[in-house]
Design a protein around this motif. Structure first.
Motif, PDB file in Angstrom:
ATOM      1  N   PHE A 100     -11.667  -3.346   1.427  1.00  0.00           N
ATOM      2  CA  PHE A 100     -11.479  -3.347  -0.029  1.00  0.00           C
ATOM      3  C   PHE A 100     -11.022  -4.680  -0.635  1.00  0.00           C
ATOM      4  CE2 PHE A 100     -10.668   1.550  -0.494  1.00  0.00           C
ATOM      5  CZ  PHE A 100     -12.033   1.752  -0.486  1.00  0.00           C
ATOM      6  N   THR A 101     -10.528  -5.623   0.171  1.00  0.00           N
ATOM      7  CA  THR A 101     -10.037  -6.880  -0.427  1.00  0.00           C
ATOM      8  C   THR A 101     -10.969  -8.048  -0.111  1.00  0.00           C
ATOM      9  OG1 THR A 101      -7.772  -6.076  -0.333  1.00  0.00           O
ATOM     10  CG2 THR A 101      -8.025  -8.419  -0.632  1.00  0.00           C
ATOM     11  N   PHE A 117       6.316  -1.580  -1.207  1.00  0.00           N
ATOM     12  CA  PHE A 117       4.910  -1.914  -1.467  1.00  0.00           C
ATOM     13  C   PHE A 117       4.027  -0.662  -1.374  1.00  0.00           C
ATOM     14  CE2 PHE A 117       0.664  -2.653   0.166  1.00  0.00           C
ATOM     15  CZ  PHE A 117       0.129  -3.399  -0.879  1.00  0.00           C
ATOM     16  N   VAL A 118       4.169   0.125  -0.282  1.00  0.00           N
ATOM     17  CA  VAL A 118       3.261   1.280  -0.148  1.00  0.00           C
ATOM     18  C   VAL A 118       3.470   2.306  -1.265  1.00  0.00           C
ATOM     19  CG1 VAL A 118       2.533   1.175   2.288  1.00  0.00           C
ATOM     20  CG2 VAL A 118       4.667   2.299   1.734  1.00  0.00           C
ATOM     21  N   PRO A 132      -9.383   9.759  -0.412  1.00  0.00           N
ATOM     22  CA  PRO A 132     -10.652   9.981   0.300  1.00  0.00           C
ATOM     23  C   PRO A 132     -11.089  11.448   0.300  1.00  0.00           C
ATOM     24  CG  PRO A 132      -8.924   9.244   1.824  1.00  0.00           C
ATOM     25  CD  PRO A 132      -8.398   9.082   0.447  1.00  0.00           C
ATOM     26  N   HIS A 170      -8.503  -2.227   6.412  1.00  0.00           N
ATOM     27  CA  HIS A 170      -8.443  -1.937   4.971  1.00  0.00           C
ATOM     28  C   HIS A 170      -8.690  -3.206   4.140  1.00  0.00           C
ATOM     29  CE1 HIS A 170      -7.211  -0.112   1.265  1.00  0.00           C
ATOM     30  NE2 HIS A 170      -6.065  -0.757   1.194  1.00  0.00           N
ATOM     31  N   LEU A 171      -8.116  -4.339   4.572  1.00  0.00           N
ATOM     32  CA  LEU A 171      -8.323  -5.597   3.842  1.00  0.00           C
ATOM     33  C   LEU A 171      -9.791  -6.019   3.917  1.00  0.00           C
ATOM     34  CD1 LEU A 171      -5.145  -7.707   4.767  1.00  0.00           C
ATOM     35  CD2 LEU A 171      -5.609  -6.465   2.663  1.00  0.00           C
ATOM     36  N   HIS A 173      -5.450  -8.961 -11.039  1.00  0.00           N
ATOM     37  CA  HIS A 173      -6.151 -10.225 -10.783  1.00  0.00           C
ATOM     38  C   HIS A 173      -5.839 -11.264 -11.861  1.00  0.00           C
ATOM     39  CE1 HIS A 173      -8.657  -9.161  -7.234  1.00  0.00           C
ATOM     40  NE2 HIS A 173      -8.290  -7.965  -7.629  1.00  0.00           N
ATOM     41  N   MET A 220      -3.341   6.898   7.737  1.00  0.00           N
ATOM     42  CA  MET A 220      -2.302   7.536   6.915  1.00  0.00           C
ATOM     43  C   MET A 220      -1.387   8.434   7.754  1.00  0.00           C
ATOM     44  SD  MET A 220      -2.928   6.178   4.090  1.00  0.00           S
ATOM     45  CE  MET A 220      -3.582   4.912   5.071  1.00  0.00           C
ATOM     46  N   TYR A 266      -1.867   9.434  -0.423  1.00  0.00           N
ATOM     47  CA  TYR A 266      -2.951   8.562   0.037  1.00  0.00           C
ATOM     48  C   TYR A 266      -4.179   9.344   0.520  1.00  0.00           C
ATOM     49  CZ  TYR A 266      -0.603   3.992  -0.307  1.00  0.00           C
ATOM     50  OH  TYR A 266      -0.019   2.838  -0.761  1.00  0.00           O
ATOM     51  N   ARG A 319       1.345 -12.126  -2.412  1.00  0.00           N
ATOM     52  CA  ARG A 319       0.655 -11.935  -1.128  1.00  0.00           C
ATOM     53  C   ARG A 319       1.373 -12.668   0.003  1.00  0.00           C
ATOM     54  NH1 ARG A 319      -5.577 -12.533  -3.299  1.00  0.00           N
ATOM     55  NH2 ARG A 319      -5.935 -10.306  -3.623  1.00  0.00           N
ATOM     56  N   HIS A 324       1.843   0.656  -4.388  1.00  0.00           N
ATOM     57  CA  HIS A 324       0.389   0.642  -4.179  1.00  0.00           C
ATOM     58  C   HIS A 324      -0.197   2.042  -4.408  1.00  0.00           C
ATOM     59  CE1 HIS A 324      -3.332  -1.018  -2.757  1.00  0.00           C
ATOM     60  NE2 HIS A 324      -3.374  -0.299  -1.656  1.00  0.00           N
ATOM     61  N   ASN A 363      -2.914   3.045  -7.120  1.00  0.00           N
ATOM     62  CA  ASN A 363      -4.155   3.698  -6.700  1.00  0.00           C
ATOM     63  C   ASN A 363      -4.353   5.052  -7.375  1.00  0.00           C
ATOM     64  OD1 ASN A 363      -4.861   1.655  -4.976  1.00  0.00           O
ATOM     65  ND2 ASN A 363      -4.042   2.612  -3.144  1.00  0.00           N
ATOM     66  N   ARG A 393     -13.813  -7.527   1.371  1.00  0.00           N
ATOM     67  CA  ARG A 393     -15.079  -6.845   1.046  1.00  0.00           C
ATOM     68  C   ARG A 393     -16.247  -7.318   1.895  1.00  0.00           C
ATOM     69  NH1 ARG A 393     -13.309  -7.807  -5.106  1.00  0.00           N
ATOM     70  NH2 ARG A 393     -11.736  -6.169  -5.152  1.00  0.00           N
TER      71      ARG A 393
HETATM   72  C1  HEM Z   1      -6.478   5.968   0.353  1.00  0.00           C
HETATM   73  C2  HEM Z   1      -5.705   4.949   0.610  1.00  0.00           C
HETATM   74  C3  HEM Z   1      -5.832   3.602  -0.047  1.00  0.00           C
HETATM   75  C4  HEM Z   1      -6.674   3.172  -1.061  1.00  0.00           C
HETATM   76  C5  HEM Z   1      -7.714   3.956  -1.836  1.00  0.00           C
HETATM   77  C6  HEM Z   1      -6.387   1.775  -1.282  1.00  0.00           C
HETATM   78  C7  HEM Z   1      -7.034   0.966  -2.217  1.00  0.00           C
HETATM   79  C8  HEM Z   1      -6.947  -0.403  -2.270  1.00  0.00           C
HETATM   80  C9  HEM Z   1      -7.768  -1.264  -3.099  1.00  0.00           C
HETATM   81  C10 HEM Z   1      -8.848  -0.776  -4.062  1.00  0.00           C
HETATM   82  C11 HEM Z   1      -7.397  -2.543  -2.857  1.00  0.00           C
HETATM   83  C12 HEM Z   1      -7.996  -3.820  -3.473  1.00  0.00           C
HETATM   84  C13 HEM Z   1      -7.392  -4.103  -4.823  1.00  0.00           C
HETATM   85  C14 HEM Z   1      -8.143  -5.240  -5.482  1.00  0.00           C
HETATM   86  O1  HEM Z   1      -8.342  -6.275  -4.852  1.00  0.00           O
HETATM   87  O2  HEM Z   1      -8.505  -5.080  -6.628  1.00  0.00           O
HETATM   88  C15 HEM Z   1      -6.318  -2.504  -1.874  1.00  0.00           C
HETATM   89  C16 HEM Z   1      -5.644  -3.602  -1.390  1.00  0.00           C
HETATM   90  C17 HEM Z   1      -4.627  -3.547  -0.469  1.00  0.00           C
HETATM   91  N1  HEM Z   1      -4.118  -2.426   0.141  1.00  0.00           N
HETATM   92 FE1  HEM Z   1      -4.724  -0.553  -0.158  1.00  0.00          FE
HETATM   93  N2  HEM Z   1      -5.375   1.390  -0.443  1.00  0.00           N
HETATM   94  C18 HEM Z   1      -5.012   2.468   0.333  1.00  0.00           C
HETATM   95  C19 HEM Z   1      -4.018   2.517   1.303  1.00  0.00           C
HETATM   96  C20 HEM Z   1      -3.240   1.437   1.702  1.00  0.00           C
HETATM   97  C21 HEM Z   1      -2.141   1.481   2.634  1.00  0.00           C
HETATM   98  C22 HEM Z   1      -1.633   2.751   3.296  1.00  0.00           C
HETATM   99  C23 HEM Z   1      -1.660   0.218   2.773  1.00  0.00           C
HETATM  100  C24 HEM Z   1      -0.529  -0.300   3.615  1.00  0.00           C
HETATM  101  C25 HEM Z   1      -0.089   0.295   4.721  1.00  0.00           C
HETATM  102  C26 HEM Z   1      -2.477  -0.637   1.911  1.00  0.00           C
HETATM  103  C27 HEM Z   1      -2.326  -1.989   1.806  1.00  0.00           C
HETATM  104  C28 HEM Z   1      -3.103  -2.810   1.002  1.00  0.00           C
HETATM  105  C29 HEM Z   1      -2.953  -4.251   0.928  1.00  0.00           C
HETATM  106  C30 HEM Z   1      -1.932  -5.098   1.718  1.00  0.00           C
HETATM  107  C31 HEM Z   1      -3.897  -4.716   0.004  1.00  0.00           C
HETATM  108  C32 HEM Z   1      -4.142  -6.154  -0.441  1.00  0.00           C
HETATM  109  C33 HEM Z   1      -3.392  -6.411  -1.728  1.00  0.00           C
HETATM  110  C34 HEM Z   1      -3.798  -7.745  -2.295  1.00  0.00           C
HETATM  111  O3  HEM Z   1      -4.974  -7.950  -2.541  1.00  0.00           O
HETATM  112  O4  HEM Z   1      -2.917  -8.561  -2.491  1.00  0.00           O
HETATM  113  N3  HEM Z   1      -3.408   0.146   1.263  1.00  0.00           N
HETATM  114  N4  HEM Z   1      -6.075  -1.191  -1.537  1.00  0.00           N
END
Ligand code: HEM
Length: 222
Positions: free
Chosen positions: A122-123, A24-25, A212, A118-119, A50, A164, A208, A60, A28, A32, A125
């Protein structure tokens, strides 16, 4: 130390769920990375995800189950190991296994805290209402604007850098450890696996944190 049959089983399940989480990571990070291409690229990627509708929820749920099992078994095994390790052997064990191995439970729990933050960021919100700008009339958010504005204040940037760093620590030990658990490495291939593991950790860390940091230095901007 003699491992019981149930702890061997839990270690194997931790290895398998670990593979799912590492996959996954990596995926992802690839997704990203479209932020480097520009606003249209990352927004199109988010829209595609989506548009998958119910599949997103199946995905999920699978991820949530893998994450929960990995954490629960990790905590159980750590407690069992601690109970079975006499205090006088702790120093010897530490010297033999190293910092990454000894801090797996700490790095894992910090990662859990990071993922929750993080959730919310960005998720779900909810953390920074000013960064969520609507895009189109399908209830979408402009993900590019959200990411750029999301890294405009110091606190999120610091939290992501810390998160990170712990991801690096956890993966660079965990990745080689899962090969050992699954019996896929031996004394000869172990040093190679350790190097590969560190490499995977470094790629994830650099990939990652570059997001930022490029926002902070104005190379990714609105
Ligand atoms: C700079 C680092 C990262 C950025 C910019 C980033 C960006 C994002 C964004 C924009 C979303 C929302 C996507 C959407 O709903 O359209 C998201 C969801 C998520 N991210 Fe990240 N991410 C980063 C690092 C990580 C890392 C390191 C992990 C895990 C260890 C992670 C786990 C998740 C998970 C579990 C979701 C939810 C996915 C879902 O909606 O089903 N993220 N991330």
């Amino acid at each position: 130390m003699q491992l019981t049959q149930s702890s061997v089983g839990r270690k194997i399940i931790m290895a398998v769920t670990g593979i799912v989480l590492v996959a996954f990571v990596c995926v992802h990070l690839l997704g990203n990375s479209s932020v480097f291409v520009g606003a249209n690229a990352i927004n199109a990627y988010a829209e595609k995800l989506h548009s998958l509708g119910p599949f997103v929820w199946v995905f999920r749920l699978v991820m949530l189950a893998a994450f929960a099992i990995h954490i629960i078994f990790g905590i159980q095994l750590t407690l069992e190991n601690r109970a079975a390790t006499p205090e006088r052997n702790v120093q010897i064990k530490r010297l033999k296994t190293g910092f990454g191995a000894e801090t797996m439970i700490v790095s894992g729990l910090v990662l859990l805290a990071f993922v929750i933050y993080h959730l919310l960021h960005f998720t779900v919100r909810v953390t920074n209402p000013d960064i969520y700008v609507p895009l189109g009339d399908q209830g979408m958010v402009d993900v590019y604007v959200m990411v750029v504005k999301g890294f405009k204040s110091a606190l999120p940037v610091i939290l992501y850098l810390v998160g990170m760093s712990f991801l690096f620590l956890h993966v660079s030990h965990g990745f080689q450890s899962l090969f050992q658990t699954l019996g896929l490495s031996n004394d000869k291939s172990l040093p190679v696996m350790e190097t590969v593991s560190k490499l995977v950790g470094v790629v994830l860390l650099v990939g990652y944190i570059s997001i930022p940091l490029l926002v902070v230095f104005g190379l990714i901007k609105i």
